[in-house]
Scaffold this motif. Structure first.
Motif, mmCIF file in Angstrom:
data_model
loop_
_atom_site.group_PDB
_atom_site.id
_atom_site.type_symbol
_atom_site.label_atom_id
_atom_site.label_comp_id
_atom_site.label_asym_id
_atom_site.label_seq_id
_atom_site.Cartn_x
_atom_site.Cartn_y
_atom_site.Cartn_z
ATOM 1 N N GLU A 155 0.893 -1.239 -0.025
ATOM 2 C CA GLU A 155 0.006 0.142 -0.003
ATOM 3 C C GLU A 155 0.987 1.140 0.101
ATOM 4 O O GLU A 155 0.251 2.239 0.337
ATOM 5 N N SER A 156 2.026 1.123 -0.396
ATOM 6 C CA SER A 156 3.088 2.301 -0.590
ATOM 7 C C SER A 156 2.507 3.135 -1.644
ATOM 8 O O SER A 156 1.862 2.833 -2.543
ATOM 9 N N PRO A 157 2.801 4.356 -1.648
ATOM 10 C CA PRO A 157 2.428 5.358 -2.679
ATOM 11 C C PRO A 157 3.086 4.723 -4.053
ATOM 12 O O PRO A 157 2.539 5.203 -5.187
ATOM 13 N N ILE A 158 4.178 3.994 -4.195
ATOM 14 C CA ILE A 158 4.506 3.548 -5.378
ATOM 15 C C ILE A 158 4.544 2.138 -5.386
ATOM 16 O O ILE A 158 5.251 1.158 -6.033
ATOM 17 N N LEU A 159 3.278 1.473 -4.821
ATOM 18 C CA LEU A 159 2.908 0.209 -4.890
ATOM 19 C C LEU A 159 3.781 -0.820 -5.222
ATOM 20 O O LEU A 159 4.413 -1.442 -4.705
ATOM 21 N N GLU A 160 3.784 -1.291 -6.764
ATOM 22 C CA GLU A 160 4.769 -2.328 -7.305
ATOM 23 C C GLU A 160 6.172 -2.133 -7.216
ATOM 24 O O GLU A 160 6.769 -2.968 -7.018
ATOM 25 N N LYS A 161 6.495 -1.039 -6.936
ATOM 26 C CA LYS A 161 8.101 -0.598 -6.895
ATOM 27 C C LYS A 161 8.491 -0.976 -5.462
ATOM 28 O O LYS A 161 9.429 -1.861 -5.457
ATOM 29 N N ASP A 162 7.648 -0.708 -4.395
ATOM 30 C CA ASP A 162 8.095 -1.329 -3.069
ATOM 31 C C ASP A 162 7.637 -2.543 -2.852
ATOM 32 O O ASP A 162 8.290 -3.376 -2.048
ATOM 33 N N ALA A 163 6.592 -3.281 -3.781
ATOM 34 C CA ALA A 163 6.378 -4.584 -3.546
ATOM 35 C C ALA A 163 7.580 -5.530 -3.924
ATOM 36 O O ALA A 163 7.824 -6.616 -3.591
ATOM 37 N N LEU A 164 8.212 -5.024 -5.093
ATOM 38 C CA LEU A 164 9.495 -5.508 -5.631
ATOM 39 C C LEU A 164 10.663 -5.405 -4.546
ATOM 40 O O LEU A 164 11.361 -6.430 -4.336
ATOM 41 N N LEU A 165 10.607 -4.321 -3.906
ATOM 42 C CA LEU A 165 11.639 -3.935 -2.805
ATOM 43 C C LEU A 165 11.132 -5.043 -1.571
ATOM 44 O O LEU A 165 12.319 -5.914 -1.172
ATOM 45 N N MET A 166 10.023 -5.131 -1.379
ATOM 46 C CA MET A 166 9.794 -6.422 -0.040
ATOM 47 C C MET A 166 10.246 -7.672 -0.378
ATOM 48 O O MET A 166 10.684 -8.582 0.250
ATOM 49 N N LYS A 167 9.885 -8.060 -1.887
ATOM 50 C CA LYS A 167 10.290 -9.218 -2.173
ATOM 51 C C LYS A 167 11.737 -9.345 -2.312
ATOM 52 O O LYS A 167 12.338 -10.743 -1.667
ATOM 53 N N LYS A 168 12.414 -8.327 -2.410
ATOM 54 C CA LYS A 168 14.081 -8.598 -2.642
ATOM 55 C C LYS A 168 14.490 -8.789 -0.785
ATOM 56 O O LYS A 168 15.297 -9.447 -0.968
ATOM 57 N N ILE A 169 13.937 -7.858 -0.453
ATOM 58 C CA ILE A 169 14.467 -8.203 1.124
ATOM 59 C C ILE A 169 14.189 -9.488 1.613
ATOM 60 O O ILE A 169 14.910 -10.070 2.443
ATOM 61 N N CYS A 170 13.059 -9.990 1.324
ATOM 62 C CA CYS A 170 12.663 -11.318 1.869
ATOM 63 C C CYS A 170 13.567 -12.611 1.130
ATOM 64 O O CYS A 170 14.038 -13.527 1.626
ATOM 65 N N GLU A 171 14.032 -12.278 -0.101
ATOM 66 C CA GLU A 171 14.905 -12.940 -0.664
ATOM 67 C C GLU A 171 16.109 -13.033 -0.042
ATOM 68 O O GLU A 171 16.952 -14.023 0.220
ATOM 69 N N GLU A 172 16.567 -11.628 0.442
ATOM 70 C CA GLU A 172 17.725 -11.392 0.988
ATOM 71 C C GLU A 172 17.742 -12.403 2.652
ATOM 72 O O GLU A 172 18.692 -12.930 3.166
ATOM 73 N N GLU A 173 16.540 -12.478 3.104
ATOM 74 C CA GLU A 173 16.174 -13.159 4.427
ATOM 75 C C GLU A 173 16.155 -14.556 4.127
ATOM 76 O O GLU A 173 16.050 -15.106 4.989
ATOM 77 N N GLY A 174 16.285 -15.050 2.925
ATOM 78 C CA GLY A 174 16.289 -16.511 2.790
ATOM 79 C C GLY A 174 14.672 -17.160 3.163
ATOM 80 O O GLY A 174 14.553 -18.417 3.525
#
Length: 297
Positions: free
Chosen positions: A276-295
């Motif tokens: 629900e970020s103002p940049i929607l899909e861009k932050d969705a991708l960042l959240m996905k990347k962070i979870c990738e980093e967290e394994g």
């Protein structure tokens, strides 16, 4: 592939990510095109926003379902904002029921598994307990309609809310679903709302995230976290709770997504994460990347 019902348990995937509504990078408001767009980005979830009213017909809804099934995208829906099941006014409750039923009907056409809604407000009630009681009683006819209509694979999802004037702390959302039954009702956890509701005092450490997940699983059973439907952004708050959603880059605002992702990993549950970020899909991708980093994907 869908992350719910019995099929979820056989799926190796653990986290799905996507925007709340039409991606900001799209000019078109067509959800079929939106599904194609997010898949190209590497996302796999989308929440259809019916917050101003359910204005979609069966033909278009089924086209969304077809596209989602083709591309393996998980679909949810946000019901209209104009809902207050805690109201003592009969007409307000009736209209709330009609709006939520309309959302569930459309969700069943489009293959959306969760219909998120804000339960109501404490105002005009003598106590929070009475507001919760009214909410549960007012929702029972909605579940009754779902049963009579043979609705399957869709549940209503009361959302944790961002203001202390609203029904929707974790205990209340759990109570609503417990009383209505998890076949038809499972929580939507908005981590930003919980942070704002507490004026920054909650969702600040791993133990808070685990506390919420474990409470839902303990009280409602494992199906309620298979997957746990989630909203996330950073958020600005004041004395009255939430004010405005912010991007993940605006680090002066909480909560921290990495902490929440670690909570999912530690608890070992699946999650659908709606940005629900103002940049929607861009932050969705960042959240996905962070979870990738967290394994944990």
């Amino acid at each position: 592939m869908v992350p719910y019902s019995s099929g979820c348990r056989g799926v190796a995937k653990r986290m799905w990510f996507g925007p709340a509504g039409k991606p900001v990078g799209m000019k078109s408001g067509d959800y079929v095109k939106a599904i194609e767009y997010i898949v190209q980005l590497g996302l796999d979830a989308i929440e259809y926003e019916a917050v101003r009213g359910v204005r979609i017909g069966e033909k278009k809804a089924r086209a969304i379902r077809e596209a989602a099934e083709k591309y393996g995208v998980v679909v949810s829906m946000h019901a209209p904002y104009y809902i207050n099941f805690a109201s003592p006014k009969e007409e307000t409750v009736k209209k709330s029921q009609e709006r939520l039923i309309a959302a569930v009907r459309a969700a069943s056409w489009m293959g959306a598994y969760a219909v998120v809604f804000h339960p109501g407000y404490y105002r005009d009630n003598p106590s929070r307990e009475e507001a919760l009681r009214r909410t549960i009683e007012a929702l029972k006819p909605v579940v009754g309609w779902m049963q009579q209509a043979g609705i399957k694979g869709v549940w209503i999802a009361p959302e944790t809310t961002g203001k202390p004037t609203q029904v929707g702390d974790v205990d209340e959302v759990v109570a609503i679903c417990r009383e209505l039954g998890t076949e038809y009702c499972r929580p939507c956890v908005d981590w930003a709302h919980l942070h704002a509701r507490s004026r920054g005092g909650y969702v600040t450490e791993l133990s808070h995230v685990l506390e919420v997940i474990e409470k839902i699983e303990r009280e409602l059973g494992s199906y309620a976290v298979e997957p746990l439907h989630t909203h996330f952004s950073r958020i600005e708050y004041g004395e009255g709770g939430e004010r405005e959603h912010h991007t993940l880059a605006e680090e002066e605002y909480g909560p921290e997504w990495r902490i929440v992702c670690r909570g999912y990993r530690e608890a070992g549950v699946k999650g659908v994460i709606i940005s629900e970020s103002p940049i929607l899909e861009k932050d969705a991708l960042l959240m996905k990347k962070i979870c990738e980093e967290e394994g944990y994907l």
